[in-house]
Write an enzyme that holds these catalytic residues in place. Structure first.
Site, PDB file in Angstrom:
ATOM      1  N   PHE A 141       0.900  -1.155  -0.171  1.00 50.02           N
ATOM      2  CA  PHE A 141      -0.058   0.131   0.153  1.00 50.02           C
ATOM      3  C   PHE A 141       0.832   1.209   0.115  1.00 50.02           C
ATOM      4  O   PHE A 141       1.685   1.416   0.866  1.00 50.02           O
ATOM      5  CB  PHE A 141      -0.885  -0.021   1.324  1.00 50.02           C
ATOM      6  CG  PHE A 141      -1.952   1.226   1.082  1.00 50.02           C
ATOM      7  CD1 PHE A 141      -3.067   1.366   0.238  1.00 50.02           C
ATOM      8  CD2 PHE A 141      -1.594   2.458   1.841  1.00 50.02           C
ATOM      9  CE1 PHE A 141      -3.725   2.517  -0.050  1.00 50.02           C
ATOM     10  CE2 PHE A 141      -2.409   3.568   1.371  1.00 50.02           C
ATOM     11  CZ  PHE A 141      -3.562   3.425   0.834  1.00 50.02           C
ATOM     12  N   ASP A 226       9.244   2.931   2.095  1.00 52.90           N
ATOM     13  CA  ASP A 226       8.142   3.950   2.337  1.00 52.90           C
ATOM     14  C   ASP A 226       7.885   3.816   3.920  1.00 52.90           C
ATOM     15  O   ASP A 226       7.092   2.763   4.206  1.00 52.90           O
ATOM     16  CB  ASP A 226       6.954   3.175   1.623  1.00 52.90           C
ATOM     17  CG  ASP A 226       5.645   4.298   1.800  1.00 52.90           C
ATOM     18  OD1 ASP A 226       5.699   4.929   2.529  1.00 52.90           O
ATOM     19  OD2 ASP A 226       4.720   3.877   1.071  1.00 52.90           O
ATOM     20  N   LYS A 255       1.959  11.073   7.218  1.00 53.17           N
ATOM     21  CA  LYS A 255       1.143  10.767   8.099  1.00 53.17           C
ATOM     22  C   LYS A 255       1.538  11.787   9.536  1.00 53.17           C
ATOM     23  O   LYS A 255       1.295  12.901   9.599  1.00 53.17           O
ATOM     24  CB  LYS A 255       1.107   9.254   8.491  1.00 53.17           C
ATOM     25  CG  LYS A 255       0.393   8.835   7.303  1.00 53.17           C
ATOM     26  CD  LYS A 255      -0.233   7.524   7.696  1.00 53.17           C
ATOM     27  CE  LYS A 255      -1.290   7.148   6.733  1.00 53.17           C
ATOM     28  NZ  LYS A 255      -0.837   5.802   5.729  1.00 53.17           N
TER      29      LYS A 255
HETATM   30  C1  LIG Z   1      -1.115   5.959   4.235  1.00 53.86           C
HETATM   31  C2  LIG Z   1      -0.078   5.561   3.382  1.00 53.86           C
HETATM   32  C3  LIG Z   1       0.500   6.135   2.016  1.00 53.86           C
HETATM   33  C4  LIG Z   1      -0.323   7.278   1.631  1.00 53.86           C
HETATM   34  O1  LIG Z   1      -0.620   8.401   2.409  1.00 53.86           O
HETATM   35  P1  LIG Z   1      -1.720   9.445   2.094  1.00 53.86           P
HETATM   36  O2  LIG Z   1      -1.245  10.482   2.978  1.00 53.86           O
HETATM   37  O3  LIG Z   1      -3.174   8.758   2.443  1.00 53.86           O
HETATM   38  O4  LIG Z   1      -1.603   9.752   0.653  1.00 53.86           O
HETATM   39  C5  LIG Z   1       1.659   5.876   1.584  1.00 53.86           C
HETATM   40  N1  LIG Z   1       2.249   4.728   2.012  1.00 53.86           N
HETATM   41  C6  LIG Z   1       1.931   4.119   3.100  1.00 53.86           C
HETATM   42  C7  LIG Z   1       2.789   2.861   3.658  1.00 53.86           C
HETATM   43  C8  LIG Z   1       0.898   4.345   3.951  1.00 53.86           C
HETATM   44  O5  LIG Z   1       0.608   3.825   5.015  1.00 53.86           O
END
Ligand SMILES: *Cc1c(COP(=O)(O)O)cnc(C)c1O
Length: 400
Positions: A141, A226, A255
């Protein structure tokens, strides 16, 4: 004042149905607790997917927001503002990289990482433009943009959004050999979550990230971690890669960088990689704006507290140990790191029903993949609060 029921009706009538929220309305929040319009209180054990690490309305962050709002809010990058540089310096010191590029959402940070890797592939590695490949993992994700969902393996995220962006190879997660086998001379990067959050807090084997690092170095491929969900102390270290003493070439962050207040994201990397960005080649109207920079600084300051880090480690261990003691034969596994945890139930189990029961008992959590519940409270939670929350979880689980 509108009731919870009336508010949910408004959402359902006027809002696109791209989410299926628990039937609860949050009207007030402080620390680890949230309150609905009727005044019922709940523990927040989702933390907006780890965006609330510092707790709801952390006073230090709220003060920074208010103070900056009284001076200057938005400039765009057509001009310098007097806060962004301080923020990026702090972020570089916090992460141990030479440069940072500020964006807003996590998906934008990932897009930035992809663009960085593709340019680097051509301009440094010598791949022909258009041939660059990035290797990603199954069940990943990384966000919701058209390019990012192009390499998702989740049908919900991907169906009927074609044509899909090419240039991605998908391999098994938690399998270093699969990664290495997928590398070709056109591979510019490997993009991975150090722990797969949305996949259900899937923790790879101890040494996986080290193996990925070695493979990337050996084949001259960028390692992009990520850390949008796993970063900022969530797993008990500043970043999840720190558990294996691994330093990726690029980290994508988001986040909790926004301190539960506004969206703030960034990519960090050393200059030899970041230099591929030249004026006009990438950007964002709001990226690095004064409010984001001020909030970002305060968000990082809260996370610098060594006691907070220790507490996340200790409470994480305690929480998992207590969860494992719960007597419920539908539970298959308890897993996680720090305060990013999940309880896995037997296949085809409807964890949604458990989430509803938890809500009714005063704790908010959300299932992922039908049979997994993620438990990720704000990191400022105290032992006393964890014990109370565990009481609720135990009582509810033992009924199933
Ligand atoms: C939540 C998340 C994203 C996307 O972040 P948004 O602010 O919702 O665009 C990308 N990578 C990971 C691992 C995430 O958990």
């Amino acid at each position: 004042m509108l009731s919870s029921k009336e508010i949910m009706e408004l959402d359902n009538k006027y809002g696109a149905h791209n989410y299926h929220p628990l039937p609860v309305v949050i009207a007030e929040a402080e620390g680890v607790m949230v309150k609905d319009p009727e005044g019922r209180e709940y523990f927040d054990f989702l933390s907006a997917y780890s965006a609330v690490n510092q707790g709801h309305r952390n006073p230090k962050i709220i003060n920074a927001l208010i103070e900056q709002a009284g001076k200057c809010t938005l400039t765009s990058r057509a001009f310098h503002n007097d806060v962004m540089g301080k923020f990026l310096k702090k972020l570089c010191e916090f992460t141990g990289y030479e440069m940072a590029l500020p964006m807003n959402t996590g998906a934008e940070a990932v897009e930035t990482g992809i663009k960085l890797a593709r340019r680097w592939g051509v301009e440094v590695k010598g791949i022909e433009n258009g041939k660059q490949e990035i290797i990603v993992a199954e069940e990943n994700f990384h966000g919701r943009t058209t390019t990012i969902i192009s390499f998702s393996t989740d049908p919900d995220a991907r169906t009927n959004y074609g044509p899909y962006t090419p240039g991605f190879k998908i391999v098994k997660y938690n399998d270093a050999k699969a990664l290495e086998d997928a590398i070709t001379p056109n591979t510019c990067a490997i993009l991975l979550e150090p722990i797969q959050g949305e996949a259900g807090v899937y923790v790879p084997y101890d040494g996986y990230l080290k193996d990925v690092r070695e493979i990337c170095t050996k084949h001259n491929v960028l390692f992009i971690a990520d850390e949008v969900q796993t970063g900022f102390l969530r797993t008990g270290e500043r970043f999840a890669v720190n558990h294996e003493n691994v330093r990726p070439d690029v980290m994508t962050l988001g986040k909790a960088l926004g301190g539960a207040v506004i969206p703030v994201s960034a990519v960090v990397a050393d200059k030899k990689f970041m230099k591929v960005f030249t004026p006009g080649s990438h950007g964002s109207t709001f990226g690095g704006y004064p409010i984001a920079a001020a909030v970002g600084i305060a968000s990082l300051e809260v996370l610098e507290d060594p006691e907070l880090k220790k507490s996340v480690q200790d409470l994480g261990e305690f929480f998992r140990a207590e969860l494992k003691k719960i007597n419920c034969d539908k539970i298959v596994e308890v897993r996680g790191k720090g305060l990013l945890n999940a309880v896995v139930f037997v296949d085809n189990f409807e964890a949604w029903d458990v989430c509803i029961a938890l809500k009714d008992a005063g704790l908010l959590a959300k299932q992922t993949h039908g049979n997994i519940i993620r438990f990720a409270p704000p990191l400022v939670i105290t032992k006393g609060e964890i014990v109370k929350a565990l009481d609720i979880i135990k009582t509810v689980f033992e009924k199933f």
